[in-house]
Structure formats: C-alpha cells, structure tokens
Design an enzyme around this catalytic site. Structure first.
Site, PDB file in Angstrom:
ATOM      1  N   SER A 212       0.836  -1.197   0.000  1.00 40.20           N
ATOM      2  CA  SER A 212       0.000   0.000   0.000  1.00 40.20           C
ATOM      3  C   SER A 212       0.875   1.253   0.000  1.00 40.20           C
ATOM      4  CB  SER A 212      -0.942  -0.063   1.208  1.00 40.20           C
ATOM      5  OG  SER A 212      -2.001   0.838   1.088  1.00 40.20           O
ATOM      6  N   ASP A 441      -9.106  -4.645  -5.669  1.00 36.27           N
ATOM      7  CA  ASP A 441      -8.603  -4.040  -4.437  1.00 36.27           C
ATOM      8  C   ASP A 441      -9.403  -2.768  -4.169  1.00 36.27           C
ATOM      9  OD1 ASP A 441      -7.101  -2.491  -2.556  1.00 36.27           O
ATOM     10  OD2 ASP A 441      -5.283  -3.591  -3.101  1.00 36.27           O
ATOM     11  N   HIS A 468      -7.404  -6.057  -0.054  1.00 31.79           N
ATOM     12  CA  HIS A 468      -6.343  -5.065  -0.135  1.00 31.79           C
ATOM     13  C   HIS A 468      -5.002  -5.733   0.136  1.00 31.79           C
ATOM     14  CE1 HIS A 468      -4.177  -1.392  -0.056  1.00 31.79           C
ATOM     15  NE2 HIS A 468      -4.031  -1.343   1.252  1.00 31.79           N
TER      16      HIS A 468
END
Length: 498
Positions: A212, A441, A468
């Site tokens: 991320s 996602d 995610h």
C-alpha cells in the site's frame, strides 16, 4: 492495512509519490547502533527470541543535518540459515508501524525460506509508531468528539462548520508538533531516513517489500537511490503521476466495486440486510445508515453508532472478505433495531482505538504525511467538482443529493506547504522491481498498479480477488512468484495472473 480513507468524507486520498530532490547528506548517526531487546517498543507482546531492536538518529530537516534529531525505531530479526541479505518491510498507512509488522512476520516466517535467508527489518518512519517524537495532534477525548461529527451537511453553513472542524485539527497538529517537524514529516524525508537505516545496518543494497503506502515509500527510495536497490516488491500501488482528487476518485471507484462484491455475496442469504435485488443494494444501504446523521443508534457499550462511524466501519470491512460477516451483523442490527455494535467495532479498528478508549497515533500521522506529500487545491470550486465526481464513483458513500457546495479537504487547509507535485516514477534499473496488483482491491485500485508497473518498466503480477494487498497472505501462485524473485531475482512470466 493501508488505510486509506477518512470517515464520513468523500475526499479521502492516498498519498502520491514524492520525487526527492536536493543534496544527499550522510546519515547523522555514524556509529553502529546498539542492538538490544525489543521490550522498549513492544512491551510484553510476544516476539521471536532472536529479534533485536534499536534506534537510529536522523535530522528532522535533512537540509540541516546538524540540527534537531528524530529517533527511528528499528527491529531486525536475523536470518536463521544461509543469508542472502536484508529484506526491509513497510506495511503502509501511511502511519502503520513496521516494527509491529516485522515482529509478527518474524514468528510467522521463521521456518520459511524467507526467514531463513533474509534478515527481516522494519523501521517506523519519523513521527510513526515507536519513533520519537511521535506525531500526535489530539487527545483521545478530542478524537472521540471528531468521530461524532456526521460531516454530512453540505449546505453553506454545514460546509463552513466542517471546514472549521478541519482547521481546528490542523491547528492542533501545528501547536503540538511545531512547523519544522510538520513540514518534514513526508515521504521525501522518509526515503532519506530509509537510507540512513540501510547505512546503520551496514548494507550496500536492500531488498524491500512494500504494501500500500509502502509502495510509495519504496518507489521514492528507488528513484533517489537506484544503485542501493537489490530487489523490490510493491504490492497495492498507487499511480504517482495522479493528482490528489483524481486519486481519490480512483480509490472510491475501488471501494464501490468492493461494496458491490460484498452486497452480491450478502444477497445469497435471504436475511441479507441489503435485500436480494442488485438494483436496490445502494438504496437499501442508505435507508439503514442515513438516519444516523440525525440520531445515532444505541449500542450495548453506551457509546452509540453515528453516521461517520457507520461509513468508516463499512469501508474497513471492505478491505477483505473475512470482515464481511461483521458488516452484515452491524447492518442487521440497524435493520432490526438491535445492537449494531459490530459496525462500531469495525470503525474502532480503522481508527485504532483500543478497548480502554486509547488511540494509536496512526491516523494523525496518516493525515500529516498525506498533506505534505501532494498539493491540494484551495479553490472551493475544485472541491465542489470533486464532490460531483466522487458521488458518481461511489454512490454508496454519498449522503443526500448534490448541493453545489462541498468542504475542502483537511489538506487544502493545512498550515505547512506540500513538498512535491505529481510525477511519474522512474525505474531503478532492469530486473529490480516487480509490482503486484489485485483486480478488485478497494483501496489501491488495480489500474494504478498497472500504471506503476508501466512507469517502472517492471513486470506486473495480477491477483484475481477482492481484498487489499495479497503478498504472503496465503496465495501459492503469488507467494512462490515473489519468493523466487526475492531469492534469485527470477522474473515472473509476462502477464502472470494468479
């Protein structure tokens, strides 16, 4: 979790890449760090016995290396077998603790090839986690009060009130941390800090795994120090060339897709609180949560569930299928007039509030970092247009109807300037990077991973799923591909889909 979205607001934005510029200074700490136990950071939390922790000093302002210093918390778990090198890990956020992440990974991966061949290392970026000074903008009571604000009234008076709430938060950050620290909290500084940690470890090159926001930090590091990258895996990426509002629209599109997937799965049960008609999922959702703007629902703990927390809890559940049953439970509580406490617990998890009412500093750090990592428009008209775009991208998150008024984001009101402009990434060299992107996602949309892979001239590994990030989360296809790359720099086959 990267956290990626601010409760009750349509304008939550993940950070864009900082292109670091200026002179390169030697790390402020020349002597090797003194390694010891990890209780100083982790207390009584269980951690593998071989883990060692330390701090590394870095200048708060890299342009003034002899000035005030910050102390970065660092954990290292040595390889248990023949060693390839160091694998540095960042879990994202921005604001998540890499020390906590690596402490957990060390136990889980101890017997794996990864744990045998790599020293696992994590450092908490400046202001984050166990690093000091720790960035904190508000007390626990102030955070509770912030969450109680619905932030849903987009009349002129309502917009003025929301912006005043944002200004108060921004001013408290400035008052608590000071302008110098706040101005230097961003990814540009963190990339230089990362190299200071590399030097303290005595490594010529690093392998890196970023999730991320960790992909932002990794990409920034690779641009500034390409020769110091051995192998880099970036999972759950964003497009560094995208402006903040467009990035938000992309992200909210991802959340809407995840909501649609959740609702379709929920509809398999006749008791689904959203019903079984796909054309009515969003409408049924609003029928359940919109009344909370005027009147929070009672919960067994006496705190009550307000509108902003209902939205937050929903978004948190959309990060992975394992949370979907708790979302259904909370929505059923609203439908039946019973306890919707699971939605409140999901919101607590997103905001990192523990059972005693204490908050970690992750969300304060998240906001402070993103506000200096990109330029946010200050013209109110830009945010009215953003409201129009985000309502179209994620109708499940939009309250009421479009009014022609909208609050500016907190970062548009931030008291220190941003330190970068959107720009495409550049490759650190052939064969050094692979990008992993999940097709559905919610927080870092698949298309952004495609874009980052193109910019870095790197192979893209596509994972078919609704969650995610995915690396080392149990998918054999992804994990064996990533392990082969980290171990032997083996490139994935073109167009690999897992």
């Amino acid at each position: 979790m990267g956290a990626m979205w601010l409760a009750g607001r349509l304008f939550a934005v993940l950070l864009a890449l900082i292109t670091a510029a200026g002179m390169v200074y030697a790390p402020a700490q020349a002597a090797p760090p003194a390694w010891g136990g990890c209780a100083q950071f982790l207390g009584d939390a269980p951690v593998i016995t071989t883990a060692r922790c330390t701090t590394v000093a870095v200048p708060i302002d890299w342009a003034n290396p002899q000035g005030a210093q910050a102390q970065l918390a660092v954990i290292r778990i040595p390889a248990s077998g023949p060693r390839i090198g160091t694998l540095m890990v960042n879990p994202g956020g921005p604001g998540a603790s890499a020390v906590d992440t690596v402490a957990s990974m060390g136990t889980a991966l101890a017997a794996s090839p990864l744990g045998q061949q790599f020293d696992l290392v994590g450092f908490d970026p400046r202001g984050v986690g166990y690093s000091t000074p720790q960035l904190r903008c508000r007390s626990d009571a102030e955070f509770d009060a912030y969450r109680s604000e619905p932030m849903a009234d987009y009349s002129p008076a309502g917009v003025a009130h929301i912006e005043e709430v944002y200004r108060t938060f921004a001013q408290s950050c400035l008052d608590n941390m000071g302008p110098q620290f706040l101005a230097n909290i961003g990814t540009a500084s963190a990339a230089q800090d990362m190299d200071a940690v590399r030097a303290a470890l005595g490594e010529e090159q690093l392998s890196y795994l970023g999730f991320s926001y960790g992909t932002e930090l990794g990409t920034a590091y690779a641009q500034r120090y390409p020769e110091r990258v051995r192998a880099m895996v970036l999972d759950g990426a964003l497009d560094p060339g995208s402006d903040p509002i467009s990035e938000s629209v992309w992200q909210l599109t991802g959340f809407q897709r995840a909501f649609d997937d959740y609702a379709a799965d929920c509809a398999k049960s006749p008791d689904c609180p959203l019903g079984t008609d796909p054309t009515q999922f969003v409408a049924r959702y609003h029928q359940l949560i919109d009344p909370l703007v005027a009147r929070p629902a009672a919960t067994s703990d006496g705190r009550g569930l307000g509108y902003a927390d209902a939205i937050t809890g929903t978004a948190n559940a959309l990060y992975g299928k394992r949370y979907w049953p708790y979302l259904t439970s909370g929505l059923l509580g609203l439908q039946r007039g019973t306890d919707p406490g699971d939605l409140l617990q999901l919101a607590d998890g997103y905001w990192h509030r523990d059972a005693t009412g204490r908050y970690r500093n992750q969300q304060d750090a998240f906001t402070a970092i993103r506000c200096v990592d990109a330029p946010y428009p200050t013209d109110p008209a830009a945010w009215v247009d953003a409201d129009r775009r985000t309502r179209a991208a994620a109708p499940f998150m939009g309250y009421g109807t479009f009014t022609g008024y909208a609050p500016r984001d907190t970062c548009a009101l931030w008291p220190v300037p941003s330190t970068r402009a959107p720009a495409e990434a550049t490759s650190p060299g052939p064969g050094k990077v692979i990008v992993v992107s999940t097709t559905r996602d919610p927080a870092t949309p698949y298309e952004a991973g495609v874009e980052l892979a193109r910019q870095l001239e790197a192979p893209l590994v596509s994972f078919e799923g609704t969650q995610h990030t995915v690396v080392f989360n149990g998918d054999e296809c992804v994990d064996t591909t990533v392990l082969a790359f980290l171990e032997g720099l083996v490139q994935p086959p073109p167009g690999l889909r897992c």
